[in-house]
Design a protein around this motif. Structure first.
Motif, PDB file in Angstrom:
ATOM      1  N   GLU A  75      -1.052  -1.331 -12.071  1.00 54.56           N
ATOM      2  CA  GLU A  75      -1.566  -0.935 -10.795  1.00 54.56           C
ATOM      3  C   GLU A  75      -0.456  -0.523  -9.943  1.00 54.56           C
ATOM      4  O   GLU A  75      -0.890   0.637  -9.125  1.00 54.56           O
ATOM      5  CB  GLU A  75      -2.089  -2.306  -9.940  1.00 54.56           C
ATOM      6  N   ILE A  76       0.799  -0.886  -9.961  1.00 53.40           N
ATOM      7  CA  ILE A  76       1.937  -0.122  -9.032  1.00 53.40           C
ATOM      8  C   ILE A  76       2.238   1.151  -9.692  1.00 53.40           C
ATOM      9  O   ILE A  76       2.112   2.037  -8.869  1.00 53.40           O
ATOM     10  CB  ILE A  76       3.072  -1.310  -9.135  1.00 53.40           C
ATOM     11  N   SER A  77       1.942   1.297 -10.846  1.00 55.78           N
ATOM     12  CA  SER A  77       2.326   2.714 -11.510  1.00 55.78           C
ATOM     13  C   SER A  77       1.180   3.448 -10.993  1.00 55.78           C
ATOM     14  O   SER A  77       1.285   4.913 -10.823  1.00 55.78           O
ATOM     15  CB  SER A  77       2.312   2.465 -13.056  1.00 55.78           C
ATOM     16  N   ALA A  78      -0.172   2.800 -11.214  1.00 64.98           N
ATOM     17  CA  ALA A  78      -1.241   3.781 -10.740  1.00 64.98           C
ATOM     18  C   ALA A  78      -1.320   4.113  -9.344  1.00 64.98           C
ATOM     19  O   ALA A  78      -1.677   5.326  -8.988  1.00 64.98           O
ATOM     20  CB  ALA A  78      -2.616   3.116 -11.175  1.00 64.98           C
ATOM     21  N   TYR A  79      -0.577   3.170  -8.578  1.00 66.72           N
ATOM     22  CA  TYR A  79      -0.828   3.595  -6.984  1.00 66.72           C
ATOM     23  C   TYR A  79       0.259   4.383  -6.573  1.00 66.72           C
ATOM     24  O   TYR A  79       0.048   5.401  -5.969  1.00 66.72           O
ATOM     25  CB  TYR A  79      -0.302   2.142  -6.251  1.00 66.72           C
ATOM     26  N   LEU A  80       1.246   4.354  -7.079  1.00 67.97           N
ATOM     27  CA  LEU A  80       2.496   5.355  -6.802  1.00 67.97           C
ATOM     28  C   LEU A  80       2.150   6.964  -7.395  1.00 67.97           C
ATOM     29  O   LEU A  80       2.488   7.881  -6.844  1.00 67.97           O
ATOM     30  CB  LEU A  80       3.758   5.169  -7.587  1.00 67.97           C
ATOM     31  N   GLU A  81       1.260   6.668  -8.470  1.00 71.52           N
ATOM     32  CA  GLU A  81       0.746   8.226  -9.074  1.00 71.52           C
ATOM     33  C   GLU A  81      -0.392   8.830  -8.089  1.00 71.52           C
ATOM     34  O   GLU A  81      -0.464   9.985  -7.479  1.00 71.52           O
ATOM     35  CB  GLU A  81       0.224   8.036 -10.334  1.00 71.52           C
ATOM     36  N   ARG A  82      -1.208   7.906  -7.614  1.00 71.33           N
ATOM     37  CA  ARG A  82      -2.562   8.294  -6.815  1.00 71.33           C
ATOM     38  C   ARG A  82      -1.953   8.629  -5.312  1.00 71.33           C
ATOM     39  O   ARG A  82      -2.339   9.474  -4.764  1.00 71.33           O
ATOM     40  CB  ARG A  82      -3.299   6.831  -6.656  1.00 71.33           C
ATOM     41  N   ARG A  83      -1.218   7.699  -4.748  1.00 80.10           N
ATOM     42  CA  ARG A  83      -0.557   7.981  -3.242  1.00 80.10           C
ATOM     43  C   ARG A  83       0.510   8.894  -3.203  1.00 80.10           C
ATOM     44  O   ARG A  83       0.630   9.697  -2.433  1.00 80.10           O
ATOM     45  CB  ARG A  83      -0.334   6.906  -2.510  1.00 80.10           C
ATOM     46  N   PHE A  84       1.548   8.955  -4.039  1.00 77.48           N
ATOM     47  CA  PHE A  84       2.678   9.732  -3.695  1.00 77.48           C
ATOM     48  C   PHE A  84       3.007  10.694  -4.974  1.00 77.48           C
ATOM     49  O   PHE A  84       4.368  11.219  -5.141  1.00 77.48           O
ATOM     50  CB  PHE A  84       3.976   8.906  -3.453  1.00 77.48           C
ATOM     51  N   ASP A  85       2.144  10.807  -5.779  1.00 77.50           N
ATOM     52  CA  ASP A  85       2.396  11.611  -6.941  1.00 77.50           C
ATOM     53  C   ASP A  85       3.566  11.702  -7.780  1.00 77.50           C
ATOM     54  O   ASP A  85       4.579  12.183  -8.369  1.00 77.50           O
ATOM     55  CB  ASP A  85       2.365  13.113  -6.597  1.00 77.50           C
ATOM     56  N   LEU A  86       4.029  10.004  -8.040  1.00 77.30           N
ATOM     57  CA  LEU A  86       5.081   9.577  -8.884  1.00 77.30           C
ATOM     58  C   LEU A  86       4.932   8.945 -10.164  1.00 77.30           C
ATOM     59  O   LEU A  86       3.727   8.440 -10.019  1.00 77.30           O
ATOM     60  CB  LEU A  86       6.033   8.556  -7.920  1.00 77.30           C
ATOM     61  N   GLN A  87       5.452   9.336 -10.944  1.00 76.71           N
ATOM     62  CA  GLN A  87       5.259   8.827 -12.426  1.00 76.71           C
ATOM     63  C   GLN A  87       6.035   7.753 -12.825  1.00 76.71           C
ATOM     64  O   GLN A  87       7.368   8.062 -13.098  1.00 76.71           O
ATOM     65  CB  GLN A  87       4.926   9.838 -13.200  1.00 76.71           C
ATOM     66  N   TYR A  88       5.781   6.660 -13.124  1.00 78.10           N
ATOM     67  CA  TYR A  88       6.578   5.627 -13.621  1.00 78.10           C
ATOM     68  C   TYR A  88       5.967   4.660 -14.812  1.00 78.10           C
ATOM     69  O   TYR A  88       4.706   4.421 -14.628  1.00 78.10           O
ATOM     70  CB  TYR A  88       7.109   4.634 -12.698  1.00 78.10           C
ATOM     71  N   ASP A  89       6.662   4.606 -15.882  1.00 75.21           N
ATOM     72  CA  ASP A  89       6.030   3.749 -16.894  1.00 75.21           C
ATOM     73  C   ASP A  89       6.166   2.165 -16.687  1.00 75.21           C
ATOM     74  O   ASP A  89       7.147   1.751 -16.218  1.00 75.21           O
ATOM     75  CB  ASP A  89       7.071   3.899 -18.143  1.00 75.21           C
ATOM     76  N   PRO A  90       5.074   1.735 -16.366  1.00 74.49           N
ATOM     77  CA  PRO A  90       4.737   0.330 -15.866  1.00 74.49           C
ATOM     78  C   PRO A  90       5.532  -0.555 -16.937  1.00 74.49           C
ATOM     79  O   PRO A  90       5.994  -1.847 -16.436  1.00 74.49           O
ATOM     80  CB  PRO A  90       3.361   0.072 -16.279  1.00 74.49           C
ATOM     81  N   LYS A  91       5.862  -0.496 -18.135  1.00 71.79           N
ATOM     82  CA  LYS A  91       6.411  -1.331 -18.984  1.00 71.79           C
ATOM     83  C   LYS A  91       7.917  -1.116 -18.756  1.00 71.79           C
ATOM     84  O   LYS A  91       8.668  -2.313 -19.025  1.00 71.79           O
ATOM     85  CB  LYS A  91       6.227  -0.990 -20.533  1.00 71.79           C
ATOM     86  N   SER A  92       8.755   0.076 -18.480  1.00 70.27           N
ATOM     87  CA  SER A  92      10.121  -0.129 -18.549  1.00 70.27           C
ATOM     88  C   SER A  92      10.523   0.414 -17.199  1.00 70.27           C
ATOM     89  O   SER A  92      11.892   0.439 -16.999  1.00 70.27           O
ATOM     90  CB  SER A  92      10.526   0.715 -19.591  1.00 70.27           C
ATOM     91  N   GLU A  93       9.875   0.854 -16.253  1.00 68.41           N
ATOM     92  CA  GLU A  93      10.320   1.597 -15.095  1.00 68.41           C
ATOM     93  C   GLU A  93      10.132   0.730 -13.777  1.00 68.41           C
ATOM     94  O   GLU A  93      10.323   1.327 -12.594  1.00 68.41           O
ATOM     95  CB  GLU A  93       9.994   3.216 -14.938  1.00 68.41           C
TER      96      GLU A  93
END
Lengths: 390, 163
Positions: A75-93
């Motif tokens: 959910e954090i990964s999806a949120y960062l992408e949705r709100r701030f256009d940031l891409q992070y792998d939920p498993k490792s980042e």
């Protein structure tokens, strides 16, 4: 026993907050109005609280994985992408922490070797310096000015850099000033950061709270910057969840790996109940953010115009939930001003000097407070300023 | 409806005692703009009134409130409106709503005593032509109305003084 002999020299060297006495007065005082606490006055939205309660009913009371529930990281990964256009792998980042503060501590400890210099713009939140010291680093403060809307300029950054500079803390939107760094401001810093091979800890806990049509840009959003940035964020300010202690760090996998190791040894895993509540916040809380933000924005406009009407100079804060007016024309130091305002008029604000030497001459007024309280506070401010001959 | 009007309505719905000067500061416009916008909203019947939310339980005044489900036979041409009008004209009636579902109208009335309300239902409401049945529910306790809590809400008092 003479405990000084036994206690760590480093921890003893940390300055306790110079305004502790001031807050002792506040704690004893009955009926004071506090505009000094940097937390939302809204309750956590009920559906989020309910999700926490429901997780308890179901008996979800065990440790979670060290890095946090995998659903939450998704959910954090999806949120960062949705709100701030940031891409992070939920498993490792991604790493779920006990508030943003823990994430800052882990990031600094994971990046700093003894003697490394940590560049910290000030006035800013009080934890960066002590955290740098405890990590063996040397804090190097960069003074910001009201004239420049408390932004960090490329010249100011360049001037502070030495061969030992390792890490830049970017505390924007800024507590206590309400200053922000827009994309264009950050674009001027990026080449300097690359040239001097700096790492960045970007404390974006107020990212959702920017006003006047300006959307927050994370420095990690700029080309090449994600590789050298730890983004720190959390649920405290945007979902009004301060007491749940929910924060997180987003960074390249090798950094998150080291941070997770530290987190594992000192925390184990962030509170399970809070993590379930946080999942609900991220899944269904975007509307809550909008509603609170709109309310803050209108209080912000009220407070800034009331401060100016009472005769104080105040730059237009575009982020967080603080106004940072100058009290220089009163002739008092910011600590004297706040102490007298509290003792004589029962209104608590925070001396700007608590946030660094450049905060002297300013006070921090939090507008995450009820309109009623702010109106009373502004009336009494007018009275106080007239007594002071302003 | 402009964005400003929309915002004014939201703020006044939260607190209609808010002075226009404060409204102006909060919306980031001049007070004269607020005066004009509020006047327009009043003239257009969008703002219908300004009322205090009173918890009469905390006063000496005795009061009971009932929610009455009313079934009616709609009238040719007028539908439910004609009967609703005959009901809402009574001063005792606080609110009337046309409902979907198993009954037609919800009527809310307040009186000093249970008997007063019961008398209104049996002697005024039930006898209206077209009313085919009523069910009266007395309100025993008010927890929340118009977003205001009518019960004591505990606040966390032990808090940090400074962050």
């Amino acid at each position: 026993m003479e405990y000084e002999r036994y206690l760590s020299a480093k921890v003893q060297s940390l300055q306790p907050s110079g305004i502790r006495r001031f807050f002792d007065i506040l704690n004893e005082m009955k009926g004071a109005i506090s505009l000094s606490v940097g937390e939302p006055d809204f309750q956590t939205p009920w559906h989020i609280r309910d999700a926490g309660i429901y997780s308890l009913e179901k008996g979800f009371t065990k440790y979670t994985p060290n890095a946090g529930l995998s659903d939450l990281r998704d959910e954090i990964s999806a949120y960062l992408e949705r709100r701030f256009d940031l891409q992070y792998d939920p498993k490792s980042e991604l790493l779920v922490t006990v508030g943003g503060s823990e994430a800052i501590d882990l990031a600094v400890r994971s990046l700093i070797n003894p003697g490394d210099e940590v560049l910290i713009p000030e006035p800013s939140f009080v934890c960066y310096g002590p955290i740098a010291v405890m990590a063996g680093g040397t804090p190097v403060m960069i003074p910001l000015t009201a004239e420049n809307e408390f932004r960090l300029s490329p010249a100011q950054l360049e001037a502070a850099i030495t061969p030992r500079s390792k890490l830049l803390v970017l505390p924007f939107p800024c507590n206590p000033t309400g200053g922000i760094m827009e994309r264009a401001d950050l674009e001027l810093l990026a080449p300097i950061i690359e040239k001097h091979d700096l790492m960045v800890v970007s404390d974006e806990i107020y990212a959702e709270l920017t006003y006047g049509g300006v959307h927050h840009t994370s420095i990690a959003n700029l080309p090449g910057m994600a590789a050298r940035t730890v983004v720190v964020n959390g649920m405290s300010k945007c979902y009004s969840m301060t007491g749940w202690r929910m924060g997180y760090a987003a960074a390249p996998a090798p950094i998150i790996k080291q941070m997770t190791k530290l987190h594992q040894y000192c925390i184990m895993s962030a509170p399970t109940t809070s993590q379930y509540a946080a999942i609900e916040a991220l899944r269904r809380g975007d509307d809550d953010i909008e509603a609170m933000k709109e309310e803050y924005d209108s209080r912000r406009r009220y407070l800034v115009s009331a401060l100016r009407e009472q005769g104080l100079d105040c730059f237009d804060p575009k982020g967080a939930f603080y106004a940072f007016p100058s009290i220089r024309k009163t002739g008092l130091s910011s600590e004297q001003f706040c102490e007298r305002f509290l003792l004589e008029h029962k209104i608590a604000c925070v001396p700007g000097s608590a946030f660094g030497p450049s905060g002297e001459g300013f006070i921090r007024v939090c507008y995450a407070a009820s309109m009623q309280n702010m109106e009373v506070a502004m009336d009494r401010l007018g009275q106080f300023l007239r007594e002071l001959g302003v | 409806m402009t964005h400003l009007e929309d915002r004014i309505l939201q703020l006044l719905e939260q607190d209609c005692s808010m002075p226009h000067a404060v409204l102006a500061a909060r919306c980031g416009v001049d007070e004269a703009d607020i005066d004009a916008a509020v006047k327009k909203l009043e003239d257009e019947g969008i703002i219908l009134g300004y009322q205090a939310l009173v918890d009469w339980e905390k006063t000496h005044k005795e009061t009971v409130t009932a929610l009455i489900e009313v079934n009616v036979t709609p009238q040719r041409d007028k539908g439910f409106d004609r009967i609703a009008e005959r009901i809402y004209q009574f001063d005792e009636v606080e609110s009337v709503y046309l409902m979907s579902g198993s009954f037609d109208l919800t009527v809310i009335i307040s009186g000093r005593t249970l008997k007063e309300v019961a008398t209104f239902v049996s002697e005024r409401l039930s006898i209206i032509e077209g009313v085919t049945g009523t069910a009266t529910h007395f309100i025993l306790k008010k927890y929340k109305e118009k977003h205001a809590l009518f019960v004591k809400h505990e606040e966390q008092t032990d808090r940090i003084a400074f962050v």
